[in-house]
Design an enzyme around this catalytic site. Structure first.
Site, PDB file in Angstrom:
ATOM      1  CG  HIS A 182      47.588  69.543  17.546  1.00  0.00           C
ATOM      2  ND1 HIS A 182      48.796  70.182  17.868  1.00  0.00           N
ATOM      3  CD2 HIS A 182      47.854  68.185  17.943  1.00  0.00           C
ATOM      4  CE1 HIS A 182      49.782  69.169  17.786  1.00  0.00           C
ATOM      5  NE2 HIS A 182      49.285  68.030  17.900  1.00  0.00           N
ATOM      6  CG  ASN A 210      46.744  62.407  13.727  1.00  0.00           C
ATOM      7  OD1 ASN A 210      47.630  62.697  13.029  1.00  0.00           O
ATOM      8  ND2 ASN A 210      46.984  62.548  15.122  1.00  0.00           N
ATOM      9  CG  HIS A 249      45.970  64.427  19.887  1.00  0.00           C
ATOM     10  ND1 HIS A 249      46.595  63.679  18.716  1.00  0.00           N
ATOM     11  CD2 HIS A 249      47.027  65.265  20.351  1.00  0.00           C
ATOM     12  CE1 HIS A 249      47.891  64.039  18.569  1.00  0.00           C
ATOM     13  NE2 HIS A 249      47.836  65.179  19.343  1.00  0.00           N
TER      14      HIS A 249
END
Length: 180
Positions: free
Chosen positions: A140, A70, A142
């Site tokens: 996406h 990230n 996490h």
């Protein structure tokens, strides 16, 4: 960027409550979506896997999905699992994409445990901008490693995150440990 303003509840109109207000007008840029990708051509989750792993911050690649650092991590080792296909909604993933996103999530957790021994994890997908997705157009997942006492006041009052490890170093450690 203007300095945050803390306002005493007694100064507000109406009945005071127990909360102080921390006004953060700089967040309006994020809320209004300034600088967000407009489509697949400038989507970081579409362009990242086209680069070599170090430049794209890619940790590992699968057939239908990949793991990437990230760029704006909440904690060291914060990775994302993304399908290669530009798809926004979890229910639009194929069976193969769903399986590989889940498998890569599990593998990322195992690798992060070996590399940095977190006490726990936050896992999640924010579906849509209103749900907090920074880039809502490309799904996406996490994977955020967590340690006791890992968050402090800096993000709230100073718009600052204290991260003890560079992204490139974290990516290299995780990539090296991926197949170990």
């Amino acid at each position: 960027m203007p300095d945050p303003v803390v306002q005493d509840p007694a100064e507000l109109a109406g009945a005071p409550d127990a909360f102080q207000r921390l006004w953060t007008p700089h967040r309006m840029v994020y809320i209004h979506g300034e600088g967000k990708p407009k489509g697949e051509a400038d989507c970081p989750f579409c362009t990242s896997p086209r680069k070599d792993d170090a430049d794209g911050l890619v940790v590992a690649r699968g057939e239908h999905a990949y793991v990437v650092m990230n760029l704006f991590p909440y904690s060291p080792g914060h990775v994302l699992v993304c399908p290669y296909r530009h798809v926004a909604d979890y229910t639009d993933l194929t069976v193969e994409e769903t399986r590989e996103v889940a498998e890569l999530t599990q593998q990322a957790m195992r690798v992060i445990r070996r590399v940095s021994n977190p006490a726990g994890f936050n896992l999640g997908m924010n579906q849509g901008a209103v749900a907090g997705a920074g880039i809502a157009a490309h799904l996406h997942q996490h994977i955020v490693p967590r340690w006791g006492g890992d968050m402090n006041f800096l993000p709230v009052i100073a718009q600052t995150r204290a991260l003890p490890q560079l992204l490139g170093d974290a990516r290299q450690q995780l990539a090296d440990a991926w197949h170990a």
